[in-house]
Design a protein around this motif. Structure first.
Motif, mmCIF file in Angstrom:
data_model
loop_
_atom_site.group_PDB
_atom_site.id
_atom_site.type_symbol
_atom_site.label_atom_id
_atom_site.label_comp_id
_atom_site.label_asym_id
_atom_site.label_seq_id
_atom_site.Cartn_x
_atom_site.Cartn_y
_atom_site.Cartn_z
ATOM 1 N N SER A 1 -8.456 0.253 -6.697
ATOM 2 C CA SER A 1 -7.087 -0.258 -6.257
ATOM 3 C C SER A 1 -5.995 0.323 -7.149
ATOM 4 N N THR B 1 -1.798 2.174 -3.211
ATOM 5 C CA THR B 1 -2.683 1.238 -3.597
ATOM 6 C C THR B 1 -3.789 1.009 -2.320
ATOM 7 N N ILE B 2 -5.132 0.894 -2.684
ATOM 8 C CA ILE B 2 -5.959 0.409 -1.581
ATOM 9 C C ILE B 2 -6.715 -1.129 -1.799
ATOM 10 N N THR C 1 -2.359 0.047 7.502
ATOM 11 C CA THR C 1 -1.150 -0.828 7.304
ATOM 12 C C THR C 1 -0.073 -0.395 8.062
ATOM 13 N N THR D 1 0.796 -1.250 -0.079
ATOM 14 C CA THR D 1 -0.026 0.046 0.001
ATOM 15 C C THR D 1 0.774 1.387 -0.044
ATOM 16 N N ASP E 1 -5.219 0.468 3.525
ATOM 17 C CA ASP E 1 -4.515 1.873 2.946
ATOM 18 C C ASP E 1 -3.371 2.226 3.686
ATOM 19 N N ARG E 2 -2.860 3.240 3.235
ATOM 20 C CA ARG E 2 -1.503 3.564 3.994
ATOM 21 C C ARG E 2 -1.532 3.673 5.644
#
Length: 513
Positions: A507, A56-57, A80, A52, A76-77
């Protein structure tokens, strides 16, 4: 659809009953599986964070049921990086618990530890408000069991207080969920963001009440003054490794505020306009001030660290309350720092407790391994007080910088700088009393002889402090990542479209990152 994102929840959920059923009377087997599970968690968390890192999701639909009807997990960021922080913290805490044999002083430590991880990971990864409530309850049940581990009247009394106060928060959470569902007909976060924006200005009463109730619930979890009463006794009386793991618990409340109030109830939404600068910011400043005054006034070392945690959460919430991309990024950096520093301090308190008659801040004979323990305390105290060269100094600079141009800038600067000075005096007083003045106290003939702590216990504490130093060395890179994370939070459209599977950005990396 990636299946990796469900593993941080499923893995501890499977390990916990296995440990209870198959290895209940074999502590060595429990330790092997617990460490293996945490190492696997760490590897998965690193993989999710890398996946991520470009924006990226990741979406996982349980039972392949699409949102908003099915249960979804979203990576997501932000989620994670919080999962990674939890995995890193749990590894060092588990090493310490095994090295000091805390895990063998009561029943089911490792099973409860795994359930606790399940609740924390689920809270960070869920894309649904009701399941956030469910994982909060998993946290509550597991944390109560861990808190009263090894028994004791004081621990039991603090545990009851902890449960009752958090049950109050759970009740408010249910009221908030009921109000939100009555107003919008959904509890999926992405769907809520879409529907809340459609509510007219003349029909915001119900959703405004729900938004305020949610903020109260998350404030309880984050130990915001005046909703902090449960924390000092609970954290001070909990076993050392448990209190260290609890360092991430208050961050769950901060995470929930950031997630909900950037996506569902953003500042430009009529339902929540004014909530942050009207009462959240004053309460956060009061939390910071009260926490650091508590550090100065504490009469026991464990209470001192508990109040330091309240102060650090005040700092985080001050930054969040400004609610700009730079202030949220600064808050996220400070969350990483304060979790590592707080956990290290709780483990150091346990080292002192194992080598001293009591944790009272009075001169007593030197503790076993005094030089190394004192050095670790010195480093952790510098980090928590926000002095250079460790990560607390950078975190406070980022928050002070984010306050430029914000409302009440002078007040924010004054409280942060004054509380830092008070924290330095408080930690200095405690360190000199416990470690330096101890050399002037003679051992009596009836004083017990304490064993030097296990080398792996020192390694666990040292590892946390080393990570704090790494946050300093890599401060620029970490802050850049937090800026990207904050920008992703303030642009929730890709998250919403991914979860609801609407045409467009599915995504895909966020533009510019």
């Amino acid at each position: 659809m990636s299946h990796w994102i469900i593993l941080p929840i499923v893995l501890p959920a499977m390990l916990a009953p296995f440990i209870v059923l198959a290895a209940r009377y074999h502590i060595s087997i429990q330790r092997v599986f617990a460490v293996a599970g945490v190492l696997a968690q760490l590897a998965i968390a690193i993989g999710l964070a890398v996946a991520t890192s470009d924006g990226t999701i990741i979406l996982y639909q349980l039972g392949d049921w699409a949102a908003p009807f099915g249960i979804v997990l979203v990576g997501d960021r932000l989620s994670t990086i919080m999962v990674l922080l939890t995995a890193v913290l749990s590894l060092f805490v588990l090493i310490y618990a095994i090295a000091t044999e805390w895990d063998s002083r009561g029943a089911n430590f490792h099973a409860l530890f795994q359930f606790q991880l399940m609740g924390i990971m689920g809270a960070f990864l869920t894309g649904d408000l009701f399941n956030l409530f469910v994982f909060f309850e998993v946290l509550l049940i597991a944390s109560y069991g861990l808190m009263i581990h090894a028994g004791g009247n004081e621990r039991m009394r603090a545990g009851v207080q902890y449960v009752l106060f958090n049950l109050l928060g759970s009740t408010l959470f249910l009221f908030a969920l009921g109000s939100i569902y009555a107003e919008t007909g959904t509890l999926n976060m992405a769907d809520l963001a879409h529907r809340a924006a459609l509510i007219g200005a003349d029909a915001t009463v119900g959703i405004r009440v729900a938004a305020v109730l949610l903020l109260l619930v998350f404030a309880i979890k984050a130990a915001l003054v005046p909703l902090h009463f449960w924390l000092p006794s609970s954290y001070a009386e909990a076993p050392g490794p448990v209190a260290a793991l609890f360092a991430i618990m208050t961050k769950v409340g901060a995470y929930a505020i950031i997630r909900v109030y950037t996506m569902i109830f953003p500042p430009n939404l009529e339902a929540t306009s004014g909530s942050f600068d009207v009462w959240l910011q004053p309460a956060a400043l009061l939390s910071l001030a009260l926490g650091m005054v508590g550090v100065l006034a504490a009469k026991k070392l464990d209470r001192l660290v508990a109040f330091a945690v309240i102060g650090s959460m005040g700092m985080v919430l001050v930054s969040i309350s400004m609610f700009t991309p730079t202030s949220i990024a600064a808050a996220l950096y400070y969350i990483l720092h304060s979790t590592l520093a707080g956990a290290a301090l709780f483990l150091i308190v346990d080292l002192v407790k194992a080598s001293r008659k009591s944790l009272a801040l009075t001169a007593m004979p030197p503790v076993a391994g005094a030089a190394l323990t004192a050095g670790l305390f010195f480093a952790a105290a510098i980090a928590m007080a926000g002095l250079p060269p460790l990560s607390g100094f950078i975190g406070k600079l980022l928050i002070l910088d984010a306050a430029f141009g914000a409302g009440h800038q002078g007040l924010i600067w004054f409280v942060i700088l004054a509380s830092s000075l008070v924290a330095v005096v408080g930690f200095g007083r405690a360190g000199s009393t416990v470690f330096w003045k101890a050399k002037s106290v003679m051992l009596d003939a009836d004083d017990p002889v304490y064993e030097r702590p296990h080398v792996m216990a020192y390694a666990a504490v040292g590892g946390l402090i080393a990570l704090s130093a790494t946050l300093t060395v890599l401060g620029g890179y970490v802050y850049d990542y937090m800026i990207a994370t904050s920008e992703q939070l303030f642009d929730p459209a890709p998250y919403i479209s991914t979860v609801l599977e609407t045409p467009g950005k599915l995504s895909t990396p966020t533009e510019g990152h």
